[in-house]
Scaffold this active site. Structure first.
Site, short mmCIF file in Angstrom:
data_model
loop_
_atom_site.label_atom_id
_atom_site.label_comp_id
_atom_site.label_asym_id
_atom_site.label_seq_id
_atom_site.Cartn_x
_atom_site.Cartn_y
_atom_site.Cartn_z
N GLU A 1 19.64 51.87 29.78
CA GLU A 1 18.66 52.97 30.00
C GLU A 1 18.32 53.27 28.44
O GLU A 1 16.96 53.78 28.26
CB GLU A 1 18.92 54.14 31.04
CG GLU A 1 18.90 53.76 32.49
CD GLU A 1 17.64 53.10 32.95
OE1 GLU A 1 16.57 53.32 32.35
OE2 GLU A 1 17.63 52.23 33.83
N CYS B 1 -3.13 44.56 42.43
CA CYS B 1 -2.93 45.09 43.69
C CYS B 1 -2.84 43.99 44.78
O CYS B 1 -2.13 44.57 45.88
CB CYS B 1 -4.26 45.91 44.02
SG CYS B 1 -4.68 47.25 42.67
N SER C 1 0.14 78.21 18.39
CA SER C 1 -0.70 77.36 19.32
C SER C 1 -1.55 76.21 18.53
O SER C 1 -1.65 75.37 18.88
CB SER C 1 -1.63 77.82 20.11
OG SER C 1 -2.77 78.78 19.02
N TYR D 1 14.85 53.62 16.24
CA TYR D 1 15.32 54.69 16.79
C TYR D 1 16.92 55.21 16.85
O TYR D 1 17.30 55.15 17.85
CB TYR D 1 14.67 55.19 18.19
CG TYR D 1 13.09 55.02 18.23
CD1 TYR D 1 12.45 56.01 17.81
CD2 TYR D 1 12.48 53.75 18.57
CE1 TYR D 1 11.07 55.75 17.98
CE2 TYR D 1 11.23 53.81 18.73
CZ TYR D 1 10.40 54.75 18.01
OH TYR D 1 8.93 54.65 18.47
N LEU E 1 16.95 47.58 16.74
CA LEU E 1 16.29 48.43 18.01
C LEU E 1 15.67 49.50 17.55
O LEU E 1 14.81 49.88 18.66
CB LEU E 1 17.60 48.78 18.81
CG LEU E 1 17.87 47.59 19.73
CD1 LEU E 1 19.14 48.22 20.77
CD2 LEU E 1 16.68 47.15 20.89
N CYS F 1 -2.31 52.77 49.64
CA CYS F 1 -2.46 53.29 48.07
C CYS F 1 -3.82 54.22 48.23
O CYS F 1 -4.98 53.41 48.47
CB CYS F 1 -2.50 52.31 47.16
SG CYS F 1 -2.80 53.01 45.33
N ASP G 1 10.22 58.26 35.21
CA ASP G 1 9.18 58.07 33.69
C ASP G 1 7.90 57.53 33.77
O ASP G 1 7.26 57.91 35.00
CB ASP G 1 10.16 56.64 33.20
CG ASP G 1 9.95 55.35 33.80
OD1 ASP G 1 9.24 55.31 35.01
OD2 ASP G 1 10.21 54.31 33.44
N TYR H 1 15.12 61.66 33.11
CA TYR H 1 15.14 60.27 33.76
C TYR H 1 16.47 59.57 33.62
O TYR H 1 16.91 58.92 34.76
CB TYR H 1 14.22 59.73 33.10
CG TYR H 1 14.10 58.27 33.38
CD1 TYR H 1 13.47 57.71 34.40
CD2 TYR H 1 14.86 57.16 32.30
CE1 TYR H 1 13.29 56.38 34.61
CE2 TYR H 1 14.66 55.92 32.55
CZ TYR H 1 14.02 55.48 33.74
OH TYR H 1 14.10 54.18 34.32
N CYS I 1 2.24 47.55 39.20
CA CYS I 1 1.21 48.42 39.01
C CYS I 1 1.20 48.73 37.63
O CYS I 1 1.63 49.87 37.23
CB CYS I 1 1.88 49.51 39.70
SG CYS I 1 0.72 51.05 40.15
N1 ADE Z 1 13.00 50.24 32.23
C1 ADE Z 1 13.65 51.44 32.36
N2 ADE Z 1 14.77 51.35 32.84
C2 ADE Z 1 14.80 49.92 33.35
C3 ADE Z 1 15.81 49.16 33.91
N3 ADE Z 1 16.88 49.90 34.52
N4 ADE Z 1 15.42 48.31 34.34
C4 ADE Z 1 14.25 47.45 34.12
N5 ADE Z 1 13.38 48.21 33.50
C5 ADE Z 1 13.66 49.36 33.08
#
Ligand code: ADE
Length: 352
Positions: free
Chosen positions: A40, A202, A304, A85, A83, A211, A141, A123, A195
């Site tokens: 994640e 769809c 602000s 960040y 990667l 939906c 998310d 999340y 989606c």
């Molecule tokens: N996007 C965010 N978390 C994910 C996950 N565990 N598997 C696939 N896509 C993702």
């Protein structure tokens, strides 16, 4: 069928059983909390296909939470190299060490504790708790917000805190007792494959008959995403100067931001430029500045329409004020509480 009255999770779970993606972090059921966590964090700002090889290599290097906790930061950053960040990697490393020290290496099973770990937000906490521990916790998310905005024809801004809260409640209502983790993973896959943002597929969606956006032909218009205006950050140098036991303060102009309130001498700019400008300001008043010290503190103040990032220095000032006398005063520290301070300058009284 009215979607608001329907428990539609079985439709989604059946679709997931047939179409869910085969991903390296989904190699056990229930999922390994450490693997969910690592994946994640890697997936936060990075696509699945980019993450795959990094994830595989990571698990070869650090197969368990304990291995990661014991690794050096250099080794961790080397594995993350590419990667981006990098604070994600540093936070993950620190958080895993905390789990090792505080919980004997067992990732906590409740939201409060897991979310107190560095880098673990709403999340990620929801994902860990539902996927690894079978807890009925939402993991909301951008994908989930988009799916629900379409399903329920939500026209409000999904990026607002209020709407995220409402959608979290809708997810919570749907989470099945038996397989909340699969439900959350199914939403991830539906959002990634069906989606999708621009041209949703769809015809391939297990929920299209329910939906509301699809029924109304609005799937291309939803969700509504209005980003908060990013406002400018202004660097401010504060040079608090004293003469004997008194400090120089300035009343801001009667119009504009923090009108007529009192501040320490301040100018725009930072570093040497900021200090030079502050000295020019004071010298322009008729003072000679010496013994500059600092920075003695930093203050951030969010308005602000802009943010001030203030760096505070102190100095001594000799001479007499000859210009704009009415706006400037020498003030004893004991009298600080008498003045209406211009917002963040109130905090600076504790630094000088
Ligand atoms: N996007 C965010 N978390 C994910 C996950 N565990 N598997 C696939 N896509 C993702």
């Amino acid at each position: 069928m009215d979607i608001k009255e329907t428990h539609w999770s079985p439709l989604l779970l059946d679709w997931f059983a047939a179409h869910g993606r085969d991903l390296p972090w989904r190699d056990a059921s229930p999922r390994d909390p450490y693997k969910v966590w690592v994946s994640e964090i890697m997936l936060q700002q990075t696509k699945v296909e980019t993450v795959r090889p990094y994830y595989d290599s990571w698990m070869e290097h650090f197969p368990t939470l304990r291995d990661l906790a014991a690794a050096s930061q250099d080794d961790v950053l080397r594995q993350w190299q590419g990667l981006g960040y990098y604070s994600r990697a540093r936070n993950l490393h620190q958080a895993v060490q905390e789990v090792e020290a505080k919980y004997g290496g067992h990732v906590p099973e409740n939201r409060k504790d897991v979310q107190s770990l560095k880098g673990v937000g709403d999340y990620t906490a929801g994902a860990i708790l539902s996927l690894a521990y079978g807890k009925k916790e939402a993991a909301v998310d951008g994908n989930v917000l988009r799916i629900f905005a379409r399903l329920y024809d939500i026209e409000e801004n999904i990026l607002s805190t209020a709407m995220k809260k409402e959608i979290t409640a809708l997810v919570q209502e749907q989470l099945p007792d038996k397989a909340p983790g699969s439900f959350n993973e199914a939403l991830m896959d539906l959002g990634a494959m069906v989606c999708i943002p621009k041209h949703p597929r769809c015809e391939a969606c297990p929920l299209s008959s329910l939906c509301l956006a699809h029924e109304l032909g609005k799937e291309g218009e939803l969700p509504v995403r209005i980003k908060k205006q990013k406002h400018p950050v202004e660097a401010i140098t504060v040079l608090a100067v004293s003469q004997g036991t008194k400090w120089l303060v300035h009343r801001r102009p009667p119009q504009g931001l923090l009108a007529s309130m009192w501040e320490f001498p301040s100018v725009q700019g930072k570093g040497k430029d900021g200090l030079d400008a502050a000295c020019r300001l004071l010298e322009g008043l008729g003072l000679q500045v010496s013994d500059i010290e600092g920075p003695v503190g930093e203050v951030k103040s969010v308005f602000s329409h802009k943010t001030w990032q203030m760096t505070v220095y102190t100095a001594a000032a000799a001479g007499e004020i000859l210009q704009e006398k009415e706006a400037w005063q020498w003030l004893e520290r004991a009298d600080y509480t008498r003045l209406p301070w211009a917002g963040p300058h109130g905090k600076i009284t504790a630094m000088v």
